[in-house]
Write a protein that holds these residues in place. Sequence first.
Motif, PDB file in Angstrom:
ATOM      1  N   VAL A 163      30.680  31.462  41.562  1.00  0.00           N
ATOM      2  CA  VAL A 163      31.659  31.992  42.461  1.00  0.00           C
ATOM      3  C   VAL A 163      32.263  33.342  41.858  1.00  0.00           C
ATOM      4  CG1 VAL A 163      33.818  31.613  43.528  1.00  0.00           C
ATOM      5  CG2 VAL A 163      32.282  29.715  43.480  1.00  0.00           C
ATOM      6  N   ALA A 164      32.580  33.347  40.626  1.00  0.00           N
ATOM      7  CA  ALA A 164      33.169  34.690  40.175  1.00  0.00           C
ATOM      8  C   ALA A 164      32.056  35.696  40.294  1.00  0.00           C
ATOM      9  CB  ALA A 164      33.336  34.129  38.453  1.00  0.00           C
ATOM     10  N   ASP A 165      30.819  35.434  39.914  1.00  0.00           N
ATOM     11  CA  ASP A 165      29.822  36.361  39.979  1.00  0.00           C
ATOM     12  C   ASP A 165      29.559  36.959  41.441  1.00  0.00           C
ATOM     13  OD1 ASP A 165      29.633  36.170  37.300  1.00  0.00           O
ATOM     14  OD2 ASP A 165      27.743  34.917  37.470  1.00  0.00           O
ATOM     15  N   ARG A 166      29.521  35.915  42.274  1.00  0.00           N
ATOM     16  CA  ARG A 166      29.419  36.379  43.906  1.00  0.00           C
ATOM     17  C   ARG A 166      30.581  37.361  44.370  1.00  0.00           C
ATOM     18  NH1 ARG A 166      29.774  37.313  48.545  1.00  0.00           N
ATOM     19  NH2 ARG A 166      29.129  36.268  50.367  1.00  0.00           N
ATOM     20  N   TYR A 167      31.859  36.665  44.093  1.00  0.00           N
ATOM     21  CA  TYR A 167      33.060  37.658  44.637  1.00  0.00           C
ATOM     22  C   TYR A 167      33.357  38.506  43.468  1.00  0.00           C
ATOM     23  CZ  TYR A 167      32.923  34.658  48.517  1.00  0.00           C
ATOM     24  OH  TYR A 167      32.748  34.123  49.908  1.00  0.00           O
ATOM     25  N   ALA A 168      32.750  39.161  42.459  1.00  0.00           N
ATOM     26  CA  ALA A 168      33.281  40.094  41.486  1.00  0.00           C
ATOM     27  C   ALA A 168      34.752  39.697  41.002  1.00  0.00           C
ATOM     28  CB  ALA A 168      33.058  41.417  42.537  1.00  0.00           C
ATOM     29  N   GLY A 169      35.046  38.408  40.726  1.00  0.00           N
ATOM     30  CA  GLY A 169      36.274  38.136  40.098  1.00  0.00           C
ATOM     31  C   GLY A 169      36.080  37.779  38.809  1.00  0.00           C
ATOM     32  N   THR A 170      37.371  37.195  38.270  1.00  0.00           N
ATOM     33  CA  THR A 170      37.384  36.502  36.779  1.00  0.00           C
ATOM     34  C   THR A 170      37.142  35.124  36.973  1.00  0.00           C
ATOM     35  OG1 THR A 170      39.616  36.250  36.759  1.00  0.00           O
ATOM     36  CG2 THR A 170      38.681  38.609  36.023  1.00  0.00           C
ATOM     37  N   LEU A 171      36.494  34.583  35.829  1.00  0.00           N
ATOM     38  CA  LEU A 171      36.391  33.157  35.592  1.00  0.00           C
ATOM     39  C   LEU A 171      37.716  32.340  35.794  1.00  0.00           C
ATOM     40  CD1 LEU A 171      34.476  30.594  35.430  1.00  0.00           C
ATOM     41  CD2 LEU A 171      34.424  31.264  32.929  1.00  0.00           C
ATOM     42  N   PHE A 179      39.275  54.170  41.677  1.00  0.00           N
ATOM     43  CA  PHE A 179      38.559  53.167  41.205  1.00  0.00           C
ATOM     44  C   PHE A 179      36.959  53.150  41.733  1.00  0.00           C
ATOM     45  CE2 PHE A 179      36.701  48.950  42.618  1.00  0.00           C
ATOM     46  CZ  PHE A 179      36.740  48.333  41.554  1.00  0.00           C
ATOM     47  N   VAL A 180      36.909  53.664  42.847  1.00  0.00           N
ATOM     48  CA  VAL A 180      35.599  53.789  43.473  1.00  0.00           C
ATOM     49  C   VAL A 180      34.741  54.709  42.557  1.00  0.00           C
ATOM     50  CG1 VAL A 180      34.041  54.754  45.483  1.00  0.00           C
ATOM     51  CG2 VAL A 180      36.188  53.118  45.810  1.00  0.00           C
ATOM     52  N   SER A 181      35.235  55.745  42.054  1.00  0.00           N
ATOM     53  CA  SER A 181      34.616  56.793  41.211  1.00  0.00           C
ATOM     54  C   SER A 181      34.204  56.287  39.727  1.00  0.00           C
ATOM     55  CB  SER A 181      35.677  58.086  40.854  1.00  0.00           C
ATOM     56  OG  SER A 181      36.852  57.784  39.923  1.00  0.00           O
ATOM     57  N   MET A 182      34.781  55.010  39.496  1.00  0.00           N
ATOM     58  CA  MET A 182      34.283  54.401  38.280  1.00  0.00           C
ATOM     59  C   MET A 182      33.276  53.675  38.462  1.00  0.00           C
ATOM     60  SD  MET A 182      38.196  53.075  36.801  1.00  0.00           S
ATOM     61  CE  MET A 182      39.522  54.216  36.573  1.00  0.00           C
ATOM     62  N   ILE A 183      32.797  53.397  39.755  1.00  0.00           N
ATOM     63  CA  ILE A 183      31.638  52.321  40.034  1.00  0.00           C
ATOM     64  C   ILE A 183      30.438  53.243  39.907  1.00  0.00           C
ATOM     65  CG2 ILE A 183      30.560  51.022  41.863  1.00  0.00           C
ATOM     66  CD1 ILE A 183      33.075  50.766  43.330  1.00  0.00           C
ATOM     67  N   ARG A 215      27.063  53.375  41.036  1.00  0.00           N
ATOM     68  CA  ARG A 215      26.629  52.714  42.410  1.00  0.00           C
ATOM     69  C   ARG A 215      25.337  52.473  42.312  1.00  0.00           C
ATOM     70  NH1 ARG A 215      29.164  57.641  46.268  1.00  0.00           N
ATOM     71  NH2 ARG A 215      31.265  57.432  45.526  1.00  0.00           N
ATOM     72  N   PRO A 216      25.075  51.200  42.701  1.00  0.00           N
ATOM     73  CA  PRO A 216      23.700  50.805  42.967  1.00  0.00           C
ATOM     74  C   PRO A 216      22.957  51.717  43.909  1.00  0.00           C
ATOM     75  CG  PRO A 216      25.172  48.997  43.153  1.00  0.00           C
ATOM     76  CD  PRO A 216      25.864  50.124  43.331  1.00  0.00           C
ATOM     77  N   GLU A 217      21.615  51.397  44.100  1.00  0.00           N
ATOM     78  CA  GLU A 217      20.848  52.514  44.898  1.00  0.00           C
ATOM     79  C   GLU A 217      20.966  51.761  46.303  1.00  0.00           C
ATOM     80  OE1 GLU A 217      16.170  53.596  45.983  1.00  0.00           O
ATOM     81  OE2 GLU A 217      16.858  52.286  44.081  1.00  0.00           O
ATOM     82  N   GLY A 218      21.370  52.754  47.398  1.00  0.00           N
ATOM     83  CA  GLY A 218      21.466  52.250  48.544  1.00  0.00           C
ATOM     84  C   GLY A 218      22.933  51.920  49.095  1.00  0.00           C
ATOM     85  N   ALA A 242      28.337  42.955  40.614  1.00  0.00           N
ATOM     86  CA  ALA A 242      28.245  43.401  39.290  1.00  0.00           C
ATOM     87  C   ALA A 242      28.855  44.539  38.963  1.00  0.00           C
ATOM     88  CB  ALA A 242      26.794  43.406  38.751  1.00  0.00           C
ATOM     89  N   ALA A 243      28.534  45.640  39.605  1.00  0.00           N
ATOM     90  CA  ALA A 243      28.957  46.849  39.843  1.00  0.00           C
ATOM     91  C   ALA A 243      30.587  47.041  39.795  1.00  0.00           C
ATOM     92  CB  ALA A 243      28.473  47.958  40.663  1.00  0.00           C
ATOM     93  N   LEU A 244      31.111  46.170  40.881  1.00  0.00           N
ATOM     94  CA  LEU A 244      32.535  46.035  41.186  1.00  0.00           C
ATOM     95  C   LEU A 244      33.397  45.597  39.927  1.00  0.00           C
ATOM     96  CD1 LEU A 244      32.614  45.236  44.872  1.00  0.00           C
ATOM     97  CD2 LEU A 244      33.602  47.161  44.022  1.00  0.00           C
ATOM     98  N   ARG A 245      32.513  44.554  39.346  1.00  0.00           N
ATOM     99  CA  ARG A 245      33.085  43.659  38.180  1.00  0.00           C
ATOM    100  C   ARG A 245      33.182  44.802  36.786  1.00  0.00           C
ATOM    101  NH1 ARG A 245      33.296  38.590  35.530  1.00  0.00           N
ATOM    102  NH2 ARG A 245      34.511  39.086  33.756  1.00  0.00           N
ATOM    103  N   THR A 246      32.339  45.473  36.846  1.00  0.00           N
ATOM    104  CA  THR A 246      32.355  46.520  35.755  1.00  0.00           C
ATOM    105  C   THR A 246      33.385  47.515  35.886  1.00  0.00           C
ATOM    106  OG1 THR A 246      29.960  46.223  35.287  1.00  0.00           O
ATOM    107  CG2 THR A 246      30.892  48.223  34.368  1.00  0.00           C
ATOM    108  N   ALA A 247      33.349  48.004  37.168  1.00  0.00           N
ATOM    109  CA  ALA A 247      34.392  48.988  37.486  1.00  0.00           C
ATOM    110  C   ALA A 247      35.983  48.397  37.200  1.00  0.00           C
ATOM    111  CB  ALA A 247      34.218  49.575  38.942  1.00  0.00           C
ATOM    112  N   GLN A 248      36.145  46.996  37.436  1.00  0.00           N
ATOM    113  CA  GLN A 248      37.521  46.619  37.253  1.00  0.00           C
ATOM    114  C   GLN A 248      37.593  46.545  35.698  1.00  0.00           C
ATOM    115  OE1 GLN A 248      38.727  43.232  39.987  1.00  0.00           O
ATOM    116  NE2 GLN A 248      36.427  43.141  40.397  1.00  0.00           N
TER     117      GLN A 248
END
Length: 659
Positions: free
Chosen positions: A85-93, A577-581, A583-586, A631-637
């Motif tokens: 669930v944490a991976d699916r929603y870019a959250g913390t465990l 925050f968005v500038s820290m992402i 970005r995955p292709e597409g 995963a990109a959102l999690r890394t940016a957080q």
Amino acid sequence: MARVLPLLGLAHLDREFDYQVDATQDEAAQPGVRVRVRFAGRLVDGYLIERRETTDHPGKLGWLERVVSPEQVLTPELLRLSRLVADRYAGTLTDVLRLAIPPRHARTEQAAPKEPAAPIGSAPDLANWAEYTHAQQFVTAMDSGAGPRAAWQALPGEDWPRRLAELACHTVTSGKSAIIVVPDQRDLNRLEAACTELLGDHVVALAAGLGPSARYRRWLQVLRGAATVTIGTRSAIFAPARDLGLIVVWDDGDESLCEPRAPYPHTREVAVLRAHDASAALVIGGYSRTAETQALVDSGWAHDLVAPRNTVRERMGRVIALSDADERIARDRLARAARIPTIAFDTARRALDADRPVLVSVPRRGYVPALACASCGQPARCRRCHGPLQLVAPEAHRGSAPAEMQCRWCGHGQNPFRCADCGGTRARAIVVGAKRTAEELGRAFPGVAVVTSGGSTIVDDVPDGPRLVVATPGAEPVAEAGYGAALLLDTWAMLGRADLRAAEEALRRWLGIVGQVRGDGTTVLLADAGLPVVQAVIRFDPVGFAGHELASRAEVGLPPAVTMASVDGAVGDITDFVSMIERPEGMDVLGPVPLPVGARPPAGIDAAAPDADVQRILLRINRGRGRELAAALRTAQVLRATSRATGTIRVQIDPQQIG
């Protein structure tokens, strides 16, 4: 050594740390127990994840401060699910575990455990499931452990709590456990009564309304194997059921199933993840169907569990849709002056004369001021966004100048007013709502009892007999023998909302009402019969509408055809925050745009403050690459947390409100 997950709630520290274990704690320090550890000089709560002989940490290790309780509340399956669930929603465990495991209640935990319920003698009769195509194949696959997944469309008038209780009972007799999740307490009460009748002490109900002691006691019953069927609202999907064989989510379109706390998981998606991980059977059921569920069926991951069309037609009552262009309305003086045309009055009268209750659905409660055309009586709508109009006084002359008309949604001024239907230039004030409607019907049908349900006064059920029941959406009482007729008024209020899910939500509400009307009864729907959503009600065809809705969203790139994430907060904060992402292709970036109408700002932000500029940025990517976006959102957080940014933002994947 003990590997511990401290509950810190920080993205960059959401991982496990190694601690040394004192000899006196060795026996109690088992995987899954609650512990206290010292982190950065302060004591924090945590869970012991595993015991290890060695550590890969090069420095000096701290000591486990203490084992809070020897109860192993974090089971391996629950830990796996929480990580998914944490991976699916870019959250913390740690955030997911706070949702999954209730707070400890020491006295309850130390009480003598309840003995497991006695085995059930025989499997229940599943004859009523035979009305649904492929039901027998589903049960056979479930018994074999194949973990089938189905989207179930309940027939009109179906006793769905009984059907789900039968399925759960069958699961228990095969040696497995079951979890059934419903949106609210009213549904839970009905389900609990049906399950208790068949399963007795095997059933435990979990709900937010329980006190901390009662909720934890029942949760421990599930953990210890004393109960094999767990029913409940949203958080029950995380119940620590043993040897899980069946998961059911009823009415997944209800917004109550979307968790309002980070990382904002939806019960349906958690059920999908859990069913896949545990190889358990999954049923997503309801009178209606969401586009998300239809996407699971179209992909082949789940399959239809529906009745043949001739069975649907036999079970449902007649549905009459009336638009303002209908000749019966055009010639009806009563319809021009009021919201209830003669044909609706006649339908209600026939049902009352047959000693049957009549349900009148009104989208609002109380007295709600509104404007309508003085000539034709149609609701006054905005020329720009089709929203409802309201009267406002000019700021410069408030209290002295005449009031002006303005759209409630977009704020656009409507002076001078011109009706889109008849061209009239004069508007009049009207009131709509459950209370006002009840008063009008009480005068129209003297001597007939009028029951209102909505707001703080909810009526759960009504007996058979002649009575008028005026209810708001979601507050409709259950009629003992079904309603003789139903009137759906002011449908424009639901269809005219500026919301991606407006039509889907309207269909869900209306089919829930049509499903309660007896097979020989009639439903009058005051809406244009040419609309796809109205056609779906007339045919009782939620599957066809869900397919149409999914295809329409795919054309314009909206969920669930794509994965979409929202980033809410002050413009500067969300842009940074968005500038820290990475970005995955597409991935597409849309915005900033204003928050959707009715959406709350992130916690800690006062949207009413003069300097508040709360907006939203949307991130969109192909559905097949949703994990990359998460995963990109999690890394940016993590990057944002280490940069010590102070602004509050909210990150949601597949938010309920897109705008």
